[in-house]
Design an enzyme around this catalytic site. Sequence first.
Site, PDB file in Angstrom:
ATOM      1  CG  ASP A  92      -2.945  -0.680  -8.778  1.00  0.00           C
ATOM      2  OD1 ASP A  92      -3.680  -0.926  -7.808  1.00  0.00           O
ATOM      3  OD2 ASP A  92      -1.835  -0.124  -8.651  1.00  0.00           O
ATOM      4  CB  SER A  93      -6.658  -4.746  -6.728  1.00  0.00           C
ATOM      5  OG  SER A  93      -7.853  -4.195  -7.250  1.00  0.00           O
ATOM      6  CD  GLU A 148      -5.295  -0.738   0.744  1.00  0.00           C
ATOM      7  OE1 GLU A 148      -5.338  -0.011  -0.272  1.00  0.00           O
ATOM      8  OE2 GLU A 148      -5.043  -1.960   0.705  1.00  0.00           O
ATOM      9  CG  ASP A 195      -5.767   2.389  -8.854  1.00  0.00           C
ATOM     10  OD1 ASP A 195      -5.406   3.503  -8.447  1.00  0.00           O
ATOM     11  OD2 ASP A 195      -5.675   1.338  -8.186  1.00  0.00           O
ATOM     12  CD  GLU A 205      -1.070   2.828  -4.518  1.00  0.00           C
ATOM     13  OE1 GLU A 205       0.102   2.722  -4.097  1.00  0.00           O
ATOM     14  OE2 GLU A 205      -1.757   1.863  -4.891  1.00  0.00           O
TER      15      GLU A 205
HETATM   16  O1  KIV Z   1      -6.432  -1.280  -6.579  1.00  0.00           O
HETATM   17  C1  KIV Z   1      -7.410  -1.272  -5.804  1.00  0.00           C
HETATM   18  O2  KIV Z   1      -8.337  -2.083  -5.917  1.00  0.00           O
HETATM   19  C2  KIV Z   1      -7.428  -0.276  -4.749  1.00  0.00           C
HETATM   20  C3  KIV Z   1      -8.440  -0.446  -3.664  1.00  0.00           C
HETATM   21  C4  KIV Z   1      -7.983  -1.486  -2.741  1.00  0.00           C
HETATM   22  C5  KIV Z   1      -8.743   0.832  -2.982  1.00  0.00           C
HETATM   23  O3  KIV Z   1      -6.629   0.618  -4.750  1.00  0.00           O
END
Ligand code: KIV
Length: 296
Positions: free
Chosen positions: A59-60, A197, A98, A130
């Site tokens: 979700d980044s 993380e 994610d 998460e």
């Molecule tokens: O959203 C993402 O890219 C992540 C990574 C930083 C592990 O959760």
Amino acid sequence: MSTIPLTQPQSLTARKKVTTRVFQLKKQRQEPITMLTAYDYPTAMALDKAGIDAILVGDSMGMVVLGYKNTLPVTMEEMIHHCKAVARGAEFALLIGDMPFLSYQVSTAEAVRNAGRFLQEAGMDAVKLEGGRERIEAIRAIVSAGIPVMGHLGLTPQSIHLLGGFRAQGRDAETARLILEDALSLESAGCFSIVLESMPRRLADLISRRLSVPTIGIGAGSGCDGQVLVTHDLLGLFDRFTPSFVKQYAQLYEEMDRAFRSYIEEVKTHQFPTEEHSIDMSDEEWEALNREKNYG
Ligand code: KIV
């Protein structure tokens, strides 16, 4: 008589699809697991060709592709859209979708339904979510629906307001102990792997030794069983900030800026397009066009 066999024997080194079982085997053999993020077809294809073990559609994406301030505004529809593009580009890597903010926190039933969409609609092989002990019920339910779950502990960006910003976690004995206990709970709830993380290297190392499932570190040092980075950080494509734990392997933002400025300059000065970039028409057809009326 022909000596060519009717069927080609399968090469012993033929590349196979990476599964959660491969993750487990790699941990047992102490072979580092490689993971990077992708949000589109060409990046997924390039990562897959390069031999990456796993692709995370993180979700980044909300920050590095959609320009949001943090990951909180990302929706299920946005995630599914980008996961589908990644699934079209990758053949061998394990694909992990994610779960965005509020897609698994509200109820266990919603968590299972949303996790299922990543596999059923978007072509993912697993999901990531998460949180620690407070997520155990959701994780158990998703796993019992047959969906592999990757956990995520330490700096969990969906809780950024609770954590007081993007800051390292587990730096004192008390919070470190909580993270270690959470990791053990996630493992017993059925997670096949856990992202660690932004936490002290010693803590990530200890967790990795205590767990039988592989840990994937980001800003957690070299003691993890694998590593992940946000691809836009690694490529130098995200201009807002670069976390201190990132190693940039290229500066593509600068390269993009150079290419765009050259294009603008060449169009303005009639240097582009040239003959080489133009489409030809034969004299015969040109004359036929002009035969009735002289357009020329
Ligand atoms: O959203 C993402 O890219 C992540 C990574 C930083 C592990 O959760």
